[in-house]
Write an enzyme that holds these catalytic residues in place. Structure first.
Site, PDB file in Angstrom:
ATOM      1  N   GLU A  45      75.796 143.225 -38.557  1.00 51.27           N
ATOM      2  CA  GLU A  45      75.861 141.895 -39.169  1.00 51.27           C
ATOM      3  C   GLU A  45      77.301 141.397 -39.171  1.00 51.27           C
ATOM      4  O   GLU A  45      78.179 142.025 -39.775  1.00 51.27           O
ATOM      5  CB  GLU A  45      75.334 141.947 -40.611  1.00 51.27           C
ATOM      6  CG  GLU A  45      75.467 140.629 -41.357  1.00 51.27           C
ATOM      7  CD  GLU A  45      75.150 140.748 -42.838  1.00 51.27           C
ATOM      8  OE1 GLU A  45      75.656 139.925 -43.626  1.00 51.27           O
ATOM      9  OE2 GLU A  45      74.385 141.663 -43.205  1.00 51.27           O
ATOM     10  N   ARG A  49      82.363 134.340 -42.401  1.00 49.70           N
ATOM     11  CA  ARG A  49      83.414 134.186 -43.409  1.00 49.70           C
ATOM     12  C   ARG A  49      84.774 133.923 -42.779  1.00 49.70           C
ATOM     13  O   ARG A  49      85.778 133.859 -43.499  1.00 49.70           O
ATOM     14  CB  ARG A  49      83.491 135.434 -44.295  1.00 49.70           C
ATOM     15  CG  ARG A  49      82.216 135.695 -45.093  1.00 49.70           C
ATOM     16  CD  ARG A  49      82.375 136.883 -46.013  1.00 49.70           C
ATOM     17  NE  ARG A  49      81.136 137.185 -46.712  1.00 49.70           N
ATOM     18  CZ  ARG A  49      81.005 138.149 -47.607  1.00 49.70           C
ATOM     19  NH1 ARG A  49      82.042 138.904 -47.923  1.00 49.70           N
ATOM     20  NH2 ARG A  49      79.843 138.366 -48.207  1.00 49.70           N
ATOM     21  N   LYS A 133      67.192 141.070 -48.950  1.00 53.22           N
ATOM     22  CA  LYS A 133      68.514 141.623 -49.206  1.00 53.22           C
ATOM     23  C   LYS A 133      68.731 141.639 -50.718  1.00 53.22           C
ATOM     24  O   LYS A 133      68.365 140.678 -51.404  1.00 53.22           O
ATOM     25  CB  LYS A 133      69.566 140.750 -48.524  1.00 53.22           C
ATOM     26  CG  LYS A 133      71.011 141.069 -48.843  1.00 53.22           C
ATOM     27  CD  LYS A 133      71.922 140.122 -48.090  1.00 53.22           C
ATOM     28  CE  LYS A 133      73.380 140.359 -48.443  1.00 53.22           C
ATOM     29  NZ  LYS A 133      74.293 139.505 -47.661  1.00 53.22           N
TER      30      LYS A 133
END
Length: 214
Positions: A45, A49, A133
């Site tokens: 993943e 950001r 998640k």
């Protein structure tokens, strides 16, 4: 529409740890992905950001065939569509909104949304999502809290992320409602900065051997 569990389950059950990485330098993307994949962590993943995140996803998708690249920190439709266009094969979000549900319904790429409270999890279930998640895991109550959800919310499976380390990962993996964990410890910033790909490969190899306690 329901969650695309047939596409997401192999990602979540294929390895005990999904590396959650932040790419600050585009040049790090390919060697980092290759090191993680060599160590046995092929599903990766890359979080949105940093300014180069989408370019990193695109680069790894094109150049590292063995990697299964996902995009994290997806907050809205624009993020979702941009990540899919860049080559993401799964999408991870810290939460679930109607906008994200709509984007996922219109896409062939599966979404792993975040949920913490019982109400958030029940809302996800109503939308057809049973693979979730759990974020931020440690700050939200950790393994003890997640274990308490396993009975009243049976059938829901989680990937805890946030504060998960090589030390507490086995505890999470031992829970009946956990399929895998997400962690950044396999690619420490200092090792990435110094191009220590062999050391990262070894960390990935160690993480790949973690399993649910018998």
């Amino acid at each position: 529409m329901a969650q695309k569990t047939d596409l997401l389950l192999p990602v979540m059950t294929g390895q005990p740890v999904i590396p959650v990485i932040k790419i600050g330098r585009l040049a790090d993307a390919v060697p980092l992905a290759r090191a993680l994949a060599r160590g046995g962590l092929k599903a990766i993943e890359i979080t949105l950001r940093t300014p180069v995140a989408l370019d990193a996803i695109r680069l790894v998708s094109n150049e590292v065939e063995e990697a299964v690249i996902g995009a994290g920190t997806i907050l809205n439709r624009k993020h979702f569509e941009g990540a899919v266009e860049a080559g993401s094969r799964f999408i991870v979000s810290p939460g679930l909104t109607p906008q994200l549900v709509a984007a996922a319904d219109e896409s062939s790429v599966p979404l792993l949304p975040g949920a913490v409270t019982s109400s958030e999890i029940m809302t996800a279930l109503e939308a057809g999502y049973s693979l979730l998640k759990f974020f931020p895991a440690e700050q939200a109550g950790g393994a003890a809290y997640l274990k308490s959800l396993s009975s009243p919310l049976a059938g829901v499976r989680f990937c805890p992320t946030g504060g998960v380390t090589e030390k507490n990962a086995p505890t999470y993996l031992g829970l009946p409602n956990v399929l895998c964990v997400g962690g950044s410890w396999v690619a420490p910033d200092e090792l990435v900065a110094d191009d220590k790909w062999a050391q990262i490969e070894e960390l990935a190899r160690q993480a790949a051997t973690l399993s649910k306690p018998r």
